[in-house]
Design an enzyme around this catalytic site. Structure first.
Site, mmCIF file in Angstrom:
data_model
loop_
_atom_site.group_PDB
_atom_site.id
_atom_site.type_symbol
_atom_site.label_atom_id
_atom_site.label_comp_id
_atom_site.label_asym_id
_atom_site.label_seq_id
_atom_site.Cartn_x
_atom_site.Cartn_y
_atom_site.Cartn_z
ATOM 1 N N HIS A 48 -3.289 -13.464 3.095
ATOM 2 C CA HIS A 48 -3.364 -14.631 3.969
ATOM 3 C C HIS A 48 -4.812 -15.026 4.238
ATOM 4 C CE1 HIS A 48 0.964 -13.840 5.518
ATOM 5 N NE2 HIS A 48 0.943 -14.739 4.555
ATOM 6 N N HIS A 81 2.247 -8.524 0.529
ATOM 7 C CA HIS A 81 3.176 -8.320 1.645
ATOM 8 C C HIS A 81 4.508 -7.722 1.216
ATOM 9 C CE1 HIS A 81 0.625 -11.922 2.254
ATOM 10 N NE2 HIS A 81 0.299 -11.235 3.337
ATOM 11 N N CYS A 103 1.353 -3.915 -1.266
ATOM 12 C CA CYS A 103 0.516 -2.802 -0.810
ATOM 13 C C CYS A 103 1.336 -1.504 -0.840
ATOM 14 C CB CYS A 103 0.015 -3.066 0.606
ATOM 15 S SG CYS A 103 -0.902 -1.659 1.257
ATOM 16 N N GLU A 133 6.232 -9.919 5.018
ATOM 17 C CA GLU A 133 6.481 -8.474 4.927
ATOM 18 C C GLU A 133 7.864 -8.130 5.487
ATOM 19 O OE1 GLU A 133 3.449 -5.824 6.570
ATOM 20 O OE2 GLU A 133 4.986 -4.279 6.779
ATOM 21 N N THR A 172 3.721 -3.163 9.068
ATOM 22 C CA THR A 172 2.470 -2.390 8.998
ATOM 23 C C THR A 172 1.329 -2.972 9.826
ATOM 24 O OG1 THR A 172 1.838 -3.654 7.045
ATOM 25 C CG2 THR A 172 2.920 -1.536 6.655
ATOM 26 N N ASN A 232 -2.297 -9.299 11.155
ATOM 27 C CA ASN A 232 -3.256 -8.334 11.717
ATOM 28 C C ASN A 232 -4.439 -9.043 12.376
ATOM 29 O OD1 ASN A 232 -5.894 -7.764 9.961
ATOM 30 N ND2 ASN A 232 -4.260 -8.458 8.594
HETATM 31 FE FE1 SF4 Z 1 -1.804 -2.544 3.159
HETATM 32 FE FE2 SF4 Z 1 -2.451 -2.344 5.732
HETATM 33 FE FE3 SF4 Z 1 -3.909 -3.821 4.137
HETATM 34 FE FE4 SF4 Z 1 -1.445 -4.621 4.785
HETATM 35 S S1 SF4 Z 1 -3.204 -4.409 6.174
HETATM 36 S S2 SF4 Z 1 -2.373 -4.687 2.763
HETATM 37 S S3 SF4 Z 1 -0.412 -2.618 4.876
HETATM 38 S S4 SF4 Z 1 -3.650 -1.567 3.992
#
Ligand code: SF4
Length: 316
Positions: A48, A81, A103, A133, A172, A232
């Site tokens: 993203h 994702h 991932c 995800e 995650t 995140n």
């Molecule tokens: Fe993988 Fe965490 Fe990165 Fe997502 S934020 S791609 S789960 S390491």
């Protein structure tokens, strides 16, 4: 006469920015372009971040929302994702050459979900509706075997058919604090609920939240470099605000709002796991146009995580 710029102390969080999963996903698209030539199709934004996506587009990647938009005979990459099981199955049925950039930490959650279903458990999945995800993880199990829990209130009201055969898993990239609260509710209501063997919230998410917590208390405001659809990154804004700092998300240098920085003496900066370091430097350079910036060193945990590339691409 030269005007004097106001002083501004910068605390740049560590760690920040790219995680190992994002690094790997971008590398997969780059290697696919090198190996097969353009175009390489990518289902969904690989990560993203508009800057990253635009950079790959310029090199011949074509981003599409669904597999139906991928022509026959061209390689296609699935985003970091993760995707529902039906997607690779459909690609295989069409004879497409597909590369899965999911991932490995998301894949780990997928495998846990499968195992729990085999064991007869119903899964309460803590996550955000509509995030790719979450769609991908729900797509690992038969319909009706997983229930989405978005809030502590959902955890208080969920009414599973058999409260003794439950398990929970999580997205995650959640807020570590909010998730702990939701899990506490689930454990209180369903004492036999099975927890994952190890935390599903990934190391990069936890480390970036801890790093922003560390600086936010010392800052008047915190800028988070990331996209509004990056889970995140949005969590980092929330963490900074909880620590008492004003916080906003910016995509890149041009988005810096100088009115918003009015009166700020110490500014924190961090970047979500899908935002490259070049954008951090761009934001700092933009701020330095109006402020006399002084970067204070910030200590943080060192990340050494590296994920292997899919078989077949390593030797490219
Ligand atoms: Fe993988 Fe965490 Fe990165 Fe997502 S934020 S791609 S789960 S390491």
């Amino acid at each position: 006469m030269a005007t004097t710029k106001p002083p501004l102390t910068l605390l740049i969080a560590a760690p920040r920015g790219f995680c190992a999963g994002v690094d790997r996903a971008i590398r997969i698209v780059e290697l696919a372009l090198e190996r097969y030539g353009a175009p390489v199709y990518v289902r969904h934004e690989i990560v993203h971040n508009k800057y990253v996506v635009d950079g790959l587009k310029a090199r011949g990647a074509v981003f599409v929302p669904e597999l139906d938009q991928v022509p026959d005979g061209v390689p296609v990459v699935f985003s970091a994702h993760g995707v529902p099981k039906a997607v690779p199955a459909k690609a295989a049925a069409r004879g497409l050459n597909y590369l899965d950039a999911t991932c490995p930490l998301v894949s780990k959650v997928h495998r846990q979900a499968e195992r729990l279903i085999e064991q007869g458990r119903h899964i309460l999945f803590i996550g955000h509706a509509g995030h790719p995800e979450v769609i991908g993880t729900f797509g690992q199990v038969p319909e009706g075997r997983m229930t989405l829990i978005e809030t502590a209130e959902d955890a208080e009201t969920v009414a599973p058919a058999d409260p003794d055969t439950l398990a929970f898993l999580t997205q995650t990239t959640l807020s570590v604090d909010d998730t702990a609260e939701i899990i506490a509710v689930l454990k209180r209501r369903f004492p036999t609920i099975r927890a994952p063997k190890s935390e599903d919230i990934c190391y990069a998410t936890s480390n970036r939240q801890a790093a922003v917590k560390d600086i936010a208390g010392r800052c008047d405001a915190v800028l988070v470099i990331g996209a509004p659809n990056s889970s995140n990154s949005v969590r980092l804004v929330e963490v900074a605000r909880r620590e008492g700092a004003r916080s906003m998300l910016v995509g890149r240098g041009a988005d810096v709002d100088f009115d918003w920085l009015e009166g700020v003496r110490t500014l924190g900066i961090t970047a979500g796991a899908s935002a490259p370091e070049v954008l951090v430097r761009e934001v700092v350079a933009r701020i330095a146009e109006r402020f006399d910036v002084h970067e204070e060193p910030v200590e943080g945990v060192e990340e050494r995580m590296v994920f292997k590339l899919p078989a077949g691409l390593e030797a490219a």
